[in-house]
Design an enzyme around this catalytic site. Structure first.
Site, PDB file in Angstrom:
ATOM      1  N   LEU A  36       0.818  -1.220   0.000  1.00  0.00           N
ATOM      2  CA  LEU A  36       0.000   0.000   0.000  1.00  0.00           C
ATOM      3  C   LEU A  36       0.851   1.270   0.000  1.00  0.00           C
ATOM      4  O   LEU A  36       1.859   1.353   0.703  1.00  0.00           O
ATOM      5  CB  LEU A  36      -0.919   0.002   1.233  1.00  0.00           C
ATOM      6  CG  LEU A  36      -1.866  -1.197   1.346  1.00  0.00           C
ATOM      7  CD1 LEU A  36      -2.764  -1.044   2.573  1.00  0.00           C
ATOM      8  CD2 LEU A  36      -2.710  -1.387   0.089  1.00  0.00           C
ATOM      9  N   ASP A  38       0.390   5.890  -0.732  1.00  0.00           N
ATOM     10  CA  ASP A  38      -0.573   6.962  -0.445  1.00  0.00           C
ATOM     11  C   ASP A  38      -1.774   6.938  -1.406  1.00  0.00           C
ATOM     12  O   ASP A  38      -2.856   7.408  -1.051  1.00  0.00           O
ATOM     13  CB  ASP A  38       0.111   8.337  -0.542  1.00  0.00           C
ATOM     14  CG  ASP A  38       1.055   8.559   0.622  1.00  0.00           C
ATOM     15  OD1 ASP A  38       1.081   7.713   1.546  1.00  0.00           O
ATOM     16  OD2 ASP A  38       1.788   9.573   0.608  1.00  0.00           O
ATOM     17  N   HIS A  40      -3.358   4.238  -2.429  1.00  0.00           N
ATOM     18  CA  HIS A  40      -4.342   3.330  -1.820  1.00  0.00           C
ATOM     19  C   HIS A  40      -5.022   4.009  -0.623  1.00  0.00           C
ATOM     20  O   HIS A  40      -6.223   3.842  -0.402  1.00  0.00           O
ATOM     21  CB  HIS A  40      -3.651   2.071  -1.286  1.00  0.00           C
ATOM     22  CG  HIS A  40      -3.076   1.185  -2.349  1.00  0.00           C
ATOM     23  ND1 HIS A  40      -1.725   1.015  -2.519  1.00  0.00           N
ATOM     24  CD2 HIS A  40      -3.672   0.416  -3.292  1.00  0.00           C
ATOM     25  CE1 HIS A  40      -1.513   0.165  -3.504  1.00  0.00           C
ATOM     26  NE2 HIS A  40      -2.669  -0.204  -4.003  1.00  0.00           N
ATOM     27  N   ARG A 191       4.472  -0.697  -8.197  1.00  0.00           N
ATOM     28  CA  ARG A 191       5.598  -1.141  -9.021  1.00  0.00           C
ATOM     29  C   ARG A 191       6.698  -0.084  -9.127  1.00  0.00           C
ATOM     30  O   ARG A 191       7.771  -0.379  -9.667  1.00  0.00           O
ATOM     31  CB  ARG A 191       5.111  -1.546 -10.417  1.00  0.00           C
ATOM     32  CG  ARG A 191       4.321  -2.862 -10.409  1.00  0.00           C
ATOM     33  CD  ARG A 191       4.058  -3.375 -11.808  1.00  0.00           C
ATOM     34  NE  ARG A 191       3.550  -4.728 -11.826  1.00  0.00           N
ATOM     35  CZ  ARG A 191       2.261  -5.073 -11.970  1.00  0.00           C
ATOM     36  NH1 ARG A 191       1.342  -4.135 -12.091  1.00  0.00           N
ATOM     37  NH2 ARG A 191       1.898  -6.337 -11.985  1.00  0.00           N
TER      38      ARG A 191
END
Ligand code: PAF
Length: 282
Positions: A36, A38, A40, A191
């Site tokens: 996770l 920011d 998300h 990613r």
């Protein structure tokens, strides 16, 4: 700060869900693959505003990765993710393992069409939307949320899921959430951790080139000419470009000019071994 309930089996999920909805509370689901960032967290905050209780699923879905893709190395940070979700006051984390989601003998597929066959991500990752459709359908049936939040970062995915939820009467309203960027414009993505320092410096070119191209189109330049110039800018920054396109913002059908309806510019390209996607409104 209360730790969210973490369910790892279907029976634990069903118990926790029954608990959450005892007083008829509404539920918002934020489906994630973890790692996770920011971006998300902004989805979680939107979920908070949309429902009384917030459920976040964390599941790295093997069905949406091709054999040559990064399923094995995809960042997995569940402990840290749960700690972040606790700070956000999330009520329940649904964190099944692969056997729970796809038990021995699992043999069902969903074949999405329409936005899933627009010739964007599907052209380069033909397995992807079938994998997303089956896992999202399962998550929505398992959690039965009133609303589910998907980021506009994966714009084609948002349109595919919206269509599927409607077509299959899944009973959940799909809500899109704005894309969140780093200060230099790079779209936040799990990613991005794959990028070397040089690649990270070059990566914001995707966004800058899209902004420049959109400006030229809005100023009246022919769409094809502006896109060609944008593609050249992106290639010059070291990207191996998959596509830079302007499409109808809802159907993702090709358009010839801004007169053809609301428009979205979408891009995907590889820098080093990392594939990045991004999009903006035109
Ligand atoms: O966008 C993602 O993180 C995934 O594609 C999703 C929607 C959680 C399905 O695995």
């Amino acid at each position: 700060m209360a730790r969210p309930v973490v369910a790892r089996t279907l029976s634990a999920l069903h118990r926790a869900r029954a608990d959450l909805t005892k007083r008829n509370a509404t539920i918002a689901l934020v489906p994630t693959m973890g790692a996770l960032h920011d971006g998300h967290i902004s989805l979680v905050r939107l979920a908070r505003r949309r429902a009384k209780k917030v459920v976040v699923s964390i599941f790295v879905n093997p069905q949406q990765f091709a054999p040559h893709e990064d399923f094995g190395s995809y960042p997995r940070t569940v402990k840290e993710d749960i700690a972040r979700l606790a700070v956000e006051g999330v009520d329940l984390v649904w964190n099944p393992d692969v056997k729970t989601m796809y038990p021995e003998g699992f043999a069902t597929a969903i074949v999405p069409e329409g936005p899933a066959t627009a010739g964007l991500e599907d052209r380069f990752r033909p397995h992807f939307f079938g994998g997303v459709a089956i896992v999202v359908a399962k998550l929505l049936l398992q959690v039965r949320p009133d609303v589910a939040i998907f980021g506009e970062k994966d714009y084609q995915q948002l349109k595919v899921v919206t269509r599927m939820a409607r077509d299959l009467d899944l009973g959940t309203k799909i809500v899109g959430a704005p894309l969140i960027r780093e200060r230099d414009g790079l779209a936040m993505s799990s990613r991005n951790v794959y990028l070397s320092a040089d690649e990270r410096r070059a990566a914001p070119t995707l966004f800058r080139s899209m902004k420049e191209t959109a400006k030229r189109i809005r100023a009246g330049e022919d769409l094809a000419t502006a896109l060609d110039a944008g593609r050249a800018l992106i290639a010059r920054a070291g990207f191996d470009l998959d596509y830079l396109e302007v499409r109808h913002a809802e159907t993702l059908a090709p358009i010839a000019s801004l007169k053809d309806g609301p428009a979205r510019m979408l891009v995907a390209g590889r820098i080093g071994s990392t594939r990045l996607i991004d999009n903006i409104r035109v």
